[in-house]
Design an enzyme around this catalytic site. Structure first.
Site, short mmCIF file in Angstrom:
data_model
loop_
_atom_site.label_atom_id
_atom_site.label_comp_id
_atom_site.label_asym_id
_atom_site.label_seq_id
_atom_site.Cartn_x
_atom_site.Cartn_y
_atom_site.Cartn_z
N CYS A 137 44.89 44.49 40.98
CA CYS A 137 43.91 44.23 39.94
C CYS A 137 43.47 42.77 39.96
O CYS A 137 44.20 41.88 39.51
CB CYS A 137 44.52 44.59 38.58
SG CYS A 137 43.44 44.21 37.21
N CYS A 140 43.09 41.19 36.46
CA CYS A 140 44.35 40.82 35.78
C CYS A 140 44.95 39.56 36.41
O CYS A 140 45.47 38.70 35.71
CB CYS A 140 45.40 41.91 35.91
SG CYS A 140 44.76 43.56 35.78
N ASP A 141 44.91 39.48 37.73
CA ASP A 141 45.72 38.47 38.41
C ASP A 141 44.93 37.39 39.14
O ASP A 141 45.51 36.42 39.63
CB ASP A 141 46.65 39.16 39.42
CG ASP A 141 47.59 40.14 38.74
OD1 ASP A 141 47.95 39.87 37.57
OD2 ASP A 141 47.94 41.17 39.34
#
Ligand code: NAP
Length: 310
Positions: A137, A140-141
């Protein structure tokens, strides 16, 4: 044991739409949200292709859309429960039994919208370095890779969309794809090729993810020449498709060989009174717009089915 008219399993676009439709039909649905409220779109950075919310000044994010969908479903009476389904028994229903970590429900009708999850590569080092350089992701990261080098594995729409997103943070994004042509659609391909931070390693597969506490590189094999090489990198982002979250439905609903729930054109599963919508039954379209349509259809059909039982 809670007695309910309608239980919806999952809270992605299909689930929240089925919730809104059944709530508006006065069926008082309970939505068991699952591990991630909103499902995969809550991990999506920008949503450019869902109609009705886009403008030149503001492209909505996944979480923004989830918030609106949740509010809309709740406004009409849907109840969200932050819990996960562990077991179902559809054999003697209705009522159908649905067990979660916290409770057991008896439902007159069910819509299964448990969605799909990112597929793993299955190479040495992958599981070991999840959260320490391996990610599924970008949204997200990506932030953790500011000024660093990353590789992306895959050649589809997700891989291109996420590669472009990752260039906001990373110095360099190297896409490793097993063929010499991308699967992604023309618009995303064009954008990716035009992005100076993105380069491509064609005809190649990652054979191992190597590190020392955190990811340090990948071992790559060229599938045409057989040549292997080591590429230094700080992060490995993997976008190679999805699998349906249907383990808990094994033996309960008819599925295809990949585990997708089989539905007909009215979103009926093999059990009358149990409907399915979204990516749990759709390996083909996988769009927010199509999942929303499927959720609406399943909700409407369940309403009709319940009325016919009375
Ligand atoms: P996908 O279209 O199935 O693409 C998966 C990619 O990963 C393919 O390029 C595939 O290679 C590669 N791959 C699969 N298994 C692999 C393995 N074991 N090792 C190495 N590479 C592997 O999946 P996706 O990109 O997640 O997209 C899924 C669906 O969502 C598609 O229908 C897509 O159009 C849609 N989507 C749309 C958007 C958008 O419209 N903005 C954004 C994201 C997703 P091959 O090409 O060789 O098969």
């Amino acid at each position: 044991m809670e007695k309910e008219q309608v239980v919806i399993i999952g809270s992605g676009p299909a689930g929240l739409t089925a919730a809104m439709y059944t709530a508006r039909a006065q069926l008082n649905p309970v939505v068991i949200a699952g591990p991630q409220l909103g499902g995969q779109i809550s991990l999506t950075s920008e949503v450019e292709n869902y109609p009705g919310f886009w403008s030149e000044d503001h492209v909505p994010t996944g979480p923004e859309l989830v918030e609106v969908m949740q509010k809309q479903a709740e406004h009409f009476g849907a109840r969200l429960v932050f819990d996960e389904v562990t077991e179902v028994d559809f054999s003697a229903g209705p009522p159908f039994r649905i067990k979660t970590y916290g409770k057991e429900y008896l439902a007159e009708g069910v819509v299964v919208t448990a969605g799909a999850s990112p597929r793993h590569l299955g190479v040495p080092g992958e599981e070991e370095y999840i959260g320490r350089g391996v990610s599924y992701c970008g949204t997200c990261d990506g932030f953790f890779f500011r000024g660093k080098d990353v590789v992306v594995v895959g050649g589809g729409d997700s891989a291109m969309e996420e590669s472009i997103f990752l260039t906001k943070f990373a110095n360099k994004v190297e896409v490793i794809h097993r063929r010499d042509q991308l699967r992604a659609g023309a618009v995303l391909q064009k954008r990716a090729f035009a992005n100076e931070k993105i380069s491509f390693v064609w005809d190649s597969v990652v054979e191992e993810i190597v590190g020392n506490g955190v990811v340090q590189g990948v071992k790559v094999r060229n599938v045409k020449t057989g040549e292997t090489s080591f590429r230094k990198t700080d992060g490995v982002f993997i976008f190679i498709g999805h699998y349906p979250n249907s383990k808990f439905l094994e033996g309960k609903l008819a599925m295809d060989e990949e585990g997708y729930v089989i539905t007909d054109e009215l979103y009926r599963t093999s059990v009358p009174g149990v409907y399915a919508a979204g990516e749990i039954q759709d390996a083909h379209f996988r769009q927010i717009a199509t999942s929303v349509g499927q959720g609406a259809g399943a909700g409407m059909e369940l309403e009709k089915w319940l009325a016919a039982q009375e």
